[in-house]
Design an enzyme around this catalytic site. Structure first.
Site, PDB file in Angstrom:
ATOM      1  N   GLU A 368      41.519  44.975  36.754  1.00 14.93           N
ATOM      2  CA  GLU A 368      42.121  44.554  38.026  1.00 14.93           C
ATOM      3  C   GLU A 368      41.327  43.408  38.626  1.00 14.93           C
ATOM      4  O   GLU A 368      40.101  43.460  38.680  1.00 14.93           O
ATOM      5  CB  GLU A 368      42.133  45.684  39.072  1.00 14.93           C
ATOM      6  CG  GLU A 368      43.211  46.713  38.891  1.00 14.93           C
ATOM      7  CD  GLU A 368      43.242  47.752  40.010  1.00 14.93           C
ATOM      8  OE1 GLU A 368      42.807  47.444  41.148  1.00 14.93           O
ATOM      9  OE2 GLU A 368      43.690  48.878  39.739  1.00 14.93           O
TER      10      GLU A 368
HETATM   11  C1  GAL Z   1      42.190  48.877  43.798  1.00 13.01           C
HETATM   12  C2  GAL Z   1      43.205  49.912  43.416  1.00 13.01           C
HETATM   13  C3  GAL Z   1      44.626  49.416  43.403  1.00 13.01           C
HETATM   14  C4  GAL Z   1      44.932  48.394  44.466  1.00 13.01           C
HETATM   15  C5  GAL Z   1      43.842  47.369  44.605  1.00 13.01           C
HETATM   16  C6  GAL Z   1      43.993  46.409  45.763  1.00 13.01           C
HETATM   17  O1  GAL Z   1      41.105  49.483  44.386  1.00 13.01           O
HETATM   18  O2  GAL Z   1      42.933  50.410  42.140  1.00 13.01           O
HETATM   19  O3  GAL Z   1      45.471  50.525  43.431  1.00 13.01           O
HETATM   20  O4  GAL Z   1      45.317  48.981  45.632  1.00 13.01           O
HETATM   21  O5  GAL Z   1      42.599  47.987  44.752  1.00 13.01           O
HETATM   22  O6  GAL Z   1      43.486  46.939  46.923  1.00 13.01           O
END
Ligand code: GAL
EC number: 3.2.1.21
Length: 460
Positions: A368
């Site tokens: 991510e």
């Molecule tokens: C991460 C999470 C996601 C998304 C992202 C943006 O912590 O895994 O689900 O919300 O942050 O805040």
């Protein structure tokens, strides 16, 4: 294809996909509760997020995920769009309570059918599914039985993991056990700002230990059923710096680093909890049984790195336990996003190097990275320059770390679609694709067009 130069951020070298290597995995990430909707379809059970969002005042504007992006019904069109955007890998999570309405025992055939259709559809379109087992939506029935602070969760989670591996493992090769354990235990069981909204050490400390046990146990079960699968797990992490080079601030930064960046990773790597640096966590030993040190370990094929920002830390006498405060970006006069998170691309470079130093980490995937900025839909277009700039600058730093030897092998943008951003509701938009929540209309943002062109560009 649009002309790459128009979407290219000024003063940044042009990024070329091939510089990352032919085998680098590119993708987008999502999570079940944030996009699926269909909260009470057929025999789906309630999750802690269904219950939490039903309580007034827990989420901004009392937003909820009952419909969200309606991905449950719209996935064929959304996957088509993903294919048009040349995105080869799709990370999504399974909703435990959609598959097992009460968390253990009874199975929902409709839930199985839905994920079978989704996975098959991905494969038909040439999109590789990357599955997260747990992205924060615990079945409510299990919370009623004590949730993560109850050690029985190790066997509940084991049953769920084995079921998922046996049901989908013939087609899914890439697995992630947990999404960001520090965030869901900290926000859900210590601060009470996420589901299930519990507060204090009494629930947080056992939740941490049982989550860390499940992290490893999930890995072991997946590998035993699917020996050829790629098994990983994900962690939230931020590059940490002291506000000044003063001993007290440096030590405070060290404690925050142990809590945010090392607490769940090090036990998996066989290093135990970082208790020398986090004395207040020592009460975790009360929950440990004689074999636990070994049970916390698992040799993951990859670690999912999830990074958004950097944290600057100041010593604070008044903050209990940690004796440290985070200095918000507003006070530091630096750029930040709608989430009040600093834009600091070098942070991801430092983190990739930091984690490269652990010899037990075989490989890293950025599972991510992304940003929320105010987006404006104008004449059918979203000119989200800030997100474009953010992604290009962060990617540039991923490349830099990789070229210097960090073993990073993939990158997933958070997120494919705008979606339900937990306690913040629908206002912060992270998508490469804009969602109009009234009409469910999708519009590819300029950042999404850039990502498509970047992914399509195959030759030097
Ligand atoms: C991460 C999470 C996601 C998304 C992202 C943006 O912590 O895994 O689900 O919300 O942050 O805040």
């Amino acid at each position: 294809m649009i002309d790459n130069s128009t979407a290219q951020v000024q003063d940044q070298p042009v990024l070329n996909r091939l510089d990352f290597g032919k085998d680098f995995d590119w993708g987008v990430a999502t999570a079940a509760y944030q996009i699926e909707g269909a909260h009470d379809t057929a025999d789906k059970g309630a999750s802690i997020w269904d219950v939490f969002t039903g309580k007034r005042g827990k989420v901004k504007q009392n937003h909820h995920g009952k419909i969200a992006c309606d991905f449950f019904n719209r996935y064929p069109d959304d996957l088509m769009l993903m294919q048009e955007m040349a995105i080869p890998n799709f990370r999504f999570s399974l909703s435990w309570s959609r598959l097992m309405p009460t968390g253990t025992g009874k199975i929902s055939q409709q839930g199985i059918d839905y994920y079978n259709r989704l996975i098959d559809h991905c494969l038909e379109l040439g999109i590789t599914p990357w599955v997260t087992l747990y992205h924060w939506d615990l079945p409510h029935e299990l919370e009623k039985r004590g949730g993560w602070p109850n050690r029985d969760i190790v066997s509940w989670f084991g049953e769920y993991t084995a079921f998922c591996a046996n049901t989908f493992g013939d087609r899914v090769n890439n697995w992630m056990v947990l999404n960001e354990p520090m965030v869901f235990t900290g926000a859900g069981y210590f601060l009470g700002v996420h589901a299930p909204g519990r507060r204090g050490f009494g629930s947080f400390i056992p939740a941490v230990h049982h989550t860390a046990l499940c992290q490893a146990e999930g890995g072991r079960i997946l590998k035993s059923i699917l020996p050829h699968a790629e098994v990983g797990t994900t962690i939230s992490c931020s590059h940490i710096e002291p506000i000044r080079q003063r001993e007290k601030d440096i030590k405070a930064a060290h404690r925050v680093d142990a809590l945010l960046n090392r607490l769940f990773l090090e036990p998996a790597l066989g290093l135990g909890y970082p208790l020398d640096d986090l004395k207040f966590m020592r009460r975790i030993e009360k929950y440990m049984k004689p074999d636990d040190e070994a049970l916390l370990q698992f040799d993951f094929d990859f670690i999912g790195i999830q990074n958004y920002t950097r944290e600057v830390v100041k010593y604070s006498f008044w903050t209990p336990f940690l004796q440290a405060n985070l200095v918000p970006p507003k006070k530091r006069n630096v750029p930040y996003t709608l989430m009040n998170w600093e834009v600091y691309p070098e942070g991801i470079y430092h983190l990739l190097h930091k984690y490269s130093q652990y010899k037990n980490i075989k490989k890293m995937i950025v599972t991510e990275n992304g940003a929320a900025f105010p987006d404006e839909l104008k004449d059918g277009q979203i000119n989200d320059e800030q997100r474009l700039d953010f992604l290009q600058r962060y990617l540039q730093q991923v490349l830099r770390a990789k070229q210097e030897g960090a073993n990073v092998q993939g990158y997933f943008v958070w997120s494919f679609l705008d979606n339900f951003e937990w306690a913040e509701g629908y206002d912060p938009r992270f998508g490469l694709v804009h969602v109009d929540y009234e009409t469910q209309q999708r519009t590819i943002k300029d950042s999404g067009i850039w990502y498509r062109d970047f992914l399509m560009y195959r030759s030097k």
